[in-house]
Scaffold this active site. Structure first.
Site, PDB file in Angstrom:
ATOM      1  CG  HIS A 187      -1.861   1.158   1.294  1.00 43.86           C
ATOM      2  ND1 HIS A 187      -3.176   1.089   0.901  1.00 43.86           N
ATOM      3  CD2 HIS A 187      -1.662   2.442   1.704  1.00 43.86           C
ATOM      4  CE1 HIS A 187      -3.749   2.271   1.071  1.00 43.86           C
ATOM      5  NE2 HIS A 187      -2.847   3.114   1.570  1.00 43.86           N
ATOM      6  CD  GLU A 188       1.640   3.349   3.716  1.00 46.63           C
ATOM      7  OE1 GLU A 188       1.774   4.455   3.142  1.00 46.63           O
ATOM      8  OE2 GLU A 188       0.636   3.061   4.399  1.00 46.63           O
TER       9      GLU A 188
ATOM     10  CG  HIS B 162       0.503   6.199  -0.826  1.00 49.55           C
ATOM     11  ND1 HIS B 162      -0.637   6.727  -1.384  1.00 49.55           N
ATOM     12  CD2 HIS B 162       0.114   5.611   0.345  1.00 49.55           C
ATOM     13  CE1 HIS B 162      -1.671   6.490  -0.600  1.00 49.55           C
ATOM     14  NE2 HIS B 162      -1.247   5.805   0.457  1.00 49.55           N
TER      15      HIS B 162
ATOM     16  CD  GLU C  61      -4.418   7.146   1.629  1.00 51.65           C
ATOM     17  OE1 GLU C  61      -4.206   5.930   1.432  1.00 51.65           O
ATOM     18  OE2 GLU C  61      -3.611   7.880   2.216  1.00 51.65           O
TER      19      GLU C  61
END
Length: 630
Positions: free
Chosen positions: A484-485, A488, A507
């Site tokens: 997930h990170e 980004h 997000e």
């Protein structure tokens, strides 16, 4: 003057007048003191005239010129409070991965400035309302407005960039003279030439930013510190074009400041870090917070021996000892980013290493080029962003499946990190590369942050914060959060939302992509097992979304709360982040989940492979830029 705003209201004000003047580069020179819980130092800001005033010519105001000349001469003769080291002998050796030259993190060790001796304590000038009286024969002075909160501003001054040795190359045909007005224009011209240097001269640009940041001052500026802003003016200057384009600010943070948190790590050692505050970095340094203010930065941070400084930086900084017990760390970035993405963490972190395993895996995956990335037509396209040393235009970087990475943690968590986290990073980085292509950033630090961290993770340029909570959950929880990170880096950082209220653009995409990345990282799972896992997660997310929709205010569930006015700014460039300070919003995932289901639906309609191919094209077209939902 600043409109009086209630800090307890829901909306976060972005006060900076970015349409008038735009920060292009920050030079931070900071001392971190754990005894007083204060970060103190100097920041130098380099500006360009804003879009609304770029073609405005300089107006000679003879009525106040002679008085100003005398003031400038008098102030220029004052002793300089900024520590000036030997500019020609740059003292800090910094190791960094030169992504513009080599895709494998080849070292380019060069001398850099930024290690300074202790500053004199600068005495602040009056910040009373009288400082902003209209003095210039009834004409109003121009006000530079910066976002600022919970800071003690001590002094603001103009920087004499024209006094820097070798700066003549940026003056063109203009001559250095003693006439005040010409000298003012010359200083601004030098700054303009410096901030617009072509990307292939980025090392020279950083060098002269450093030199200029250490130049003497040439006159104090008047300032007023409000609840949410710092207003700066120069007597007799009425337009942004004529306002100083290089200014230096002495300031201190406050222990209660909301941009950083002072705490202890899991081993009981003191530390401080930016924890993703709703007010972003305005309580760490005066800045322009609106996303449109894309800037580069460099930071020299001094602290006591035994502490490690991690921050958003392209180089893997190595500490330099300044004197007994004091070490300095230097970082820089060359990709323009919003000031809100700057991150710092100072603590007794230990680097987690497992040399044989990671080195072998990194070698095996580094040149793993998927067929989807072999389309040379993409590489011939011109990037749509402002000029900077872009990895998408670098052949070596385009082949780099796994960028260099480091892992840091408190000593008591090192074994867990080695067991769970360390081996997952190259797998997840390679899966992300297989999905989206070129990594936007040249390296990655991963830090296990203290237990008071309120989220599972947070991504910033070149650094990811992870909660200790992901470590006991085995590879699945740790791996999915890491994916997930990592997502980004593309959605949220390399491609940012032009309006922060559209947070689903960051997000929603990261939540959708974490499943794709994690499926590709788990090479041992069959296609049916991956799909079964994804369907289960979708069901759990649906139930969470349903519960939030039933139990929260309807206005907090809207993906575009500003509707047709999304992205609109005031004449000065100021705006508000709707619901930006609303306490319960921190705990909501509606923007994550609605965005996820929207993207999942699109992928199902056109097919996952076609949809991911379109995302790769989207990334290549819009990296380095700000976008809206449209």
């Amino acid at each position: 003057m600043e409109t009086q705003l209630d800090p307890m209201k829901d909306d976060l004000p972005l006060m900076a007048n970015t349409s008038h003047m735009l920060v292009k580069h920050y030079v931070l020179d900071l001392d971190v003191d754990f005894k007083s819980k204060v970060i103190e130092g100097v920041i130098v800001l380099f500006f360009e005239t804003g879009s609304r005033y770029r073609k405005t010519s300089s107006i000679d105001k003879e009525g106040c010129q002679s008085e100003f000349d005398e003031t400038c001469k008098m102030r220029a003769s004052e002793p300089c409070h900024v520590p000036v080291t030997n500019v020609s002998a740059c003292s800090s050796r910094t190791e960094h991965n030169d992504f513009a030259v080599c895709g494998k993190g080849e070292e380019d060790t060069s001398d850099k400035n930024g290690n300074h001796s202790n500053k004199e304590q600068a005495s602040g000038i009056s910040s009373s309302k009288n400082c902003c009286d209209i003095e210039n024969h009834g004409n109003k002075d121009f006000l530079l407005v910066l976002d600022c909160c919970d800071l003690s501003v001590l002094k603001v001054e103009e920087v004499d960039v024209a006094a820097v040795s070798g700066i003549e190359k940026f003056t063109g045909s203009a001559k250095l003279t003693g006439v005040s007005k010409e000298l003012e224009n010359l200083r601004n011209q030098i700054v303009h030439e410096l901030v617009t240097l072509p990307a292939d001269r980025w090392k020279e640009q950083l060098y002269y930013f450093t030199c200029c940041s250490q130049a003497s001052g040439c006159g104090e500026l008047l300032f007023t510190a409000g609840t949410w802003s710092l207003e700066i003016r120069k007597s007799g200057i009425q337009t942004p074009t004529d306002f100083p384009h290089a200014i230096r600010i002495w300031y201190k943070t406050k222990p209660e400041g909301r941009s950083v948190t002072w705490t202890t790590d899991q081993s009981g050692r003191p530390c401080v870090y930016t924890m993703g505050s709703p007010i972003n970095n305005r309580a760490l340094f005066p800045c322009q917070e609106p996303p449109v203010a894309l800037s580069t930065w460099q930071a020299s941070v001094r602290t006591a021996a035994g502490f490690v400084v991690l921050t958003s930086g392209e180089n893997s900084a190595e500490p330099v000892q300044l004197r007994e017990g004091i070490w300095s760390w230097y970082y820089y970035v060359t990709m323009p980013m919003p000031a809100s993405t700057f991150t710092i963490a100072v603590g007794c972190w230990q680097e987690v290493k497992q040399q044989s395993f990671t080195a072998a895996l990194q070698t095996n995956t580094e040149l793993s080029v998927p067929s989807s990335q072999a389309d040379s037509r993409w590489h011939e396209e011109i990037c749509g962003h402002v000029e900077y040393p872009c990895r998408f235009q670098n052949p070596a970087a385009r082949l780099q499946a796994v960028i260099p990475y480091r892992v840091f943690a408190p000593r008591c968590l090192m074994e867990r990190c080695e067991e769970h986290l360390l081996q997952l990073i190259p797998q997840c980085l390679s899966a992300a590369y297989t999905t989206l292509g070129t990594h936007p950033f040249s390296r990655l630090d991963v830090l296990i942050v203290p237990s008071n961290f309120s989220s599972l993770g947070m991504a910033s340029p070149h650094i990811i914060f992870l909660s200790q909570s992901v470590l006991p959950g085995g590879s699945h929880l740790c791996g999915t959060r890491l994916c997930h990170e990592i997502a980004h880096a593309w959605f949220g950082l390399a491609i940012g939302a032009r309006d922060w209220t559209e947070e689903w653009l960051s997000e929603g995409f990261a939540t959708f992509l974490e499943d794709i990345f994690w499926a590709r990282a788990q090479k041992q799972l069959s296609h049916d097992e991956v799909k079964g896992e994804q369907e289960l997660k979708a069901l759990l997310r649906w139930r969470r979304l349903r519960d939030e929709v039933q139990n929260s205010e309807e206005e907090l569930q809207v993906l575009r709360p500003k509707k047709d006015s999304t992205g609109e700014l005031s004449e000065s460039g100021a705006s508000v982040v709707k619901h930006g300070l609303k306490a319960e919003k921190v705990f909501m995932q509606v923007h994550y989940l609605k965005g996820y289901f929207l993207l999942r639906s699109l992928a199902r309609i056109i097919g996952e492979a076609s949809y991911l191919a379109s995302l790769r094209k989207f990334v290549h077209k819009f990296h380095g830029q700000l976008v809206l939902s449209q």
